[in-house]
Scaffold this active site. Sequence first.
Site, PDB file in Angstrom:
ATOM      1  N   GLY A  30       0.839  -1.197   0.000  1.00 20.45           N
ATOM      2  CA  GLY A  30       0.000   0.000   0.000  1.00 20.45           C
ATOM      3  C   GLY A  30       0.868   1.238   0.000  1.00 20.45           C
ATOM      4  O   GLY A  30       2.055   1.175   0.339  1.00 20.45           O
ATOM      5  N   SER A  47       9.415   3.381  -0.668  1.00 15.62           N
ATOM      6  CA  SER A  47       9.188   2.032  -1.178  1.00 15.62           C
ATOM      7  C   SER A  47       9.579   0.979  -0.139  1.00 15.62           C
ATOM      8  O   SER A  47      10.628   1.092   0.504  1.00 15.62           O
ATOM      9  CB  SER A  47      10.042   1.872  -2.441  1.00 15.62           C
ATOM     10  OG  SER A  47       9.961   0.569  -2.919  1.00 15.62           O
ATOM     11  N   GLY A  48       8.714  -0.018   0.042  1.00 17.40           N
ATOM     12  CA  GLY A  48       9.056  -1.215   0.818  1.00 17.40           C
ATOM     13  C   GLY A  48       9.406  -1.037   2.278  1.00 17.40           C
ATOM     14  O   GLY A  48      10.184  -1.806   2.821  1.00 17.40           O
ATOM     15  N   SER A  76       7.856   5.360  -3.351  1.00 18.32           N
ATOM     16  CA  SER A  76       6.997   4.204  -3.633  1.00 18.32           C
ATOM     17  C   SER A  76       7.006   3.863  -5.125  1.00 18.32           C
ATOM     18  O   SER A  76       6.996   4.768  -5.976  1.00 18.32           O
ATOM     19  CB  SER A  76       5.568   4.527  -3.195  1.00 18.32           C
ATOM     20  OG  SER A  76       4.671   3.652  -3.829  1.00 18.32           O
ATOM     21  N   GLU A  78       4.678   2.859  -6.809  1.00 18.50           N
ATOM     22  CA  GLU A  78       3.422   3.289  -7.442  1.00 18.50           C
ATOM     23  C   GLU A  78       3.333   4.811  -7.581  1.00 18.50           C
ATOM     24  O   GLU A  78       2.259   5.343  -7.864  1.00 18.50           O
ATOM     25  CB  GLU A  78       2.208   2.758  -6.671  1.00 18.50           C
ATOM     26  CG  GLU A  78       2.003   1.253  -6.726  1.00 18.50           C
ATOM     27  CD  GLU A  78       1.724   0.682  -8.125  1.00 18.50           C
ATOM     28  OE1 GLU A  78       1.666   1.463  -9.099  1.00 18.50           O
ATOM     29  OE2 GLU A  78       1.587  -0.544  -8.215  1.00 18.50           O
ATOM     30  N   HIS A  97      -3.631   4.027  -1.431  1.00 14.84           N
ATOM     31  CA  HIS A  97      -3.761   2.752  -2.131  1.00 14.84           C
ATOM     32  C   HIS A  97      -3.631   1.619  -1.128  1.00 14.84           C
ATOM     33  O   HIS A  97      -2.646   1.559  -0.385  1.00 14.84           O
ATOM     34  CB  HIS A  97      -2.677   2.649  -3.218  1.00 14.84           C
ATOM     35  CG  HIS A  97      -2.478   1.267  -3.717  1.00 14.84           C
ATOM     36  ND1 HIS A  97      -3.523   0.466  -4.117  1.00 14.84           N
ATOM     37  CD2 HIS A  97      -1.359   0.522  -3.870  1.00 14.84           C
ATOM     38  CE1 HIS A  97      -3.039  -0.714  -4.493  1.00 14.84           C
ATOM     39  NE2 HIS A  97      -1.737  -0.700  -4.348  1.00 14.84           N
ATOM     40  N   HIS A 160      -5.298  -6.748  -7.904  1.00  9.99           N
ATOM     41  CA  HIS A 160      -4.302  -5.996  -7.147  1.00  9.99           C
ATOM     42  C   HIS A 160      -4.912  -5.357  -5.880  1.00  9.99           C
ATOM     43  O   HIS A 160      -4.643  -5.835  -4.785  1.00  9.99           O
ATOM     44  CB  HIS A 160      -3.670  -4.951  -8.078  1.00  9.99           C
ATOM     45  CG  HIS A 160      -2.558  -4.178  -7.471  1.00  9.99           C
ATOM     46  ND1 HIS A 160      -1.574  -3.573  -8.207  1.00  9.99           N
ATOM     47  CD2 HIS A 160      -2.270  -3.868  -6.174  1.00  9.99           C
ATOM     48  CE1 HIS A 160      -0.727  -2.957  -7.402  1.00  9.99           C
ATOM     49  NE2 HIS A 160      -1.136  -3.123  -6.160  1.00  9.99           N
TER      50      HIS A 160
HETATM   51 ZN   LIG Z   1      -0.403  -2.273  -4.457  1.00  8.80          ZN
END
Ligand SMILES: [Zn+2]
Length: 218
Positions: A30, A47-48, A76, A78, A97, A160
């Site tokens: 997310g 990210s992560g 991220s 995304e 998200h 997803h």
């Molecule tokens: Zn996702």
Amino acid sequence: MEALVVSAKQRIAELGRKMVSSGLVAGTWGNISVFIRQEGLVVVTPSGMDYDKIQAEDMVVVDLDGKLIDGSRKASSETPLHLAIYRARPDVTGVVHTHSEVASSFAVVRQRIEPVVEDAAMLVGGAVEVAEYALPGTEDLAFNVVAALGQRNAVLMANHGLVGVGATLEEAFTVCQVVEKCARIYAWSCLLGTPVLLPDEDIAKLSKVYRSSYGQKK
Ligand SMILES: [Zn+2]
């Protein structure tokens, strides 16, 4: 600029913890962002990283083209999706998200979530449509999500998860919570019998009432 960015970083860190405790995401999945429109800057989660551990200083600041402005972490994966939504929707300053389970199940069977309860009709402004599948982090996914989102406040990403948007970050998060609840109610209703859908004109009225009363509160 500095004060707005600092406050956005803190709000995102806080919301990240809330997102985990509310069960909408697990672990590092997310992502969340805030658009500071007057500065043209987007503050996005790294990210992560585990949401339980993310601090305000871990956030990444980019411009609308994705150019890094501030931050020592990687943004991220995304981020292109968040940027595409801000470019397409002048009314949006928050994007959340999630991979919440019931909404994601609809994304797997690629069936839209009907706004069968009034809070969902108000907040989303219509059905939660399913964006065509594309691999995560790609411009194709960003394009598909923006197309399926239209002028509503939530959209499913095939196989997803869910994206919620709002006039504020907090509203985008509420959208995700309400869509997950609506998805659960809709799924249960289908098991119990035949759900009676709200007529389009009532959905439009509910959404209008919500938007006008919300506008006055600001
Ligand atoms: Zn996702």
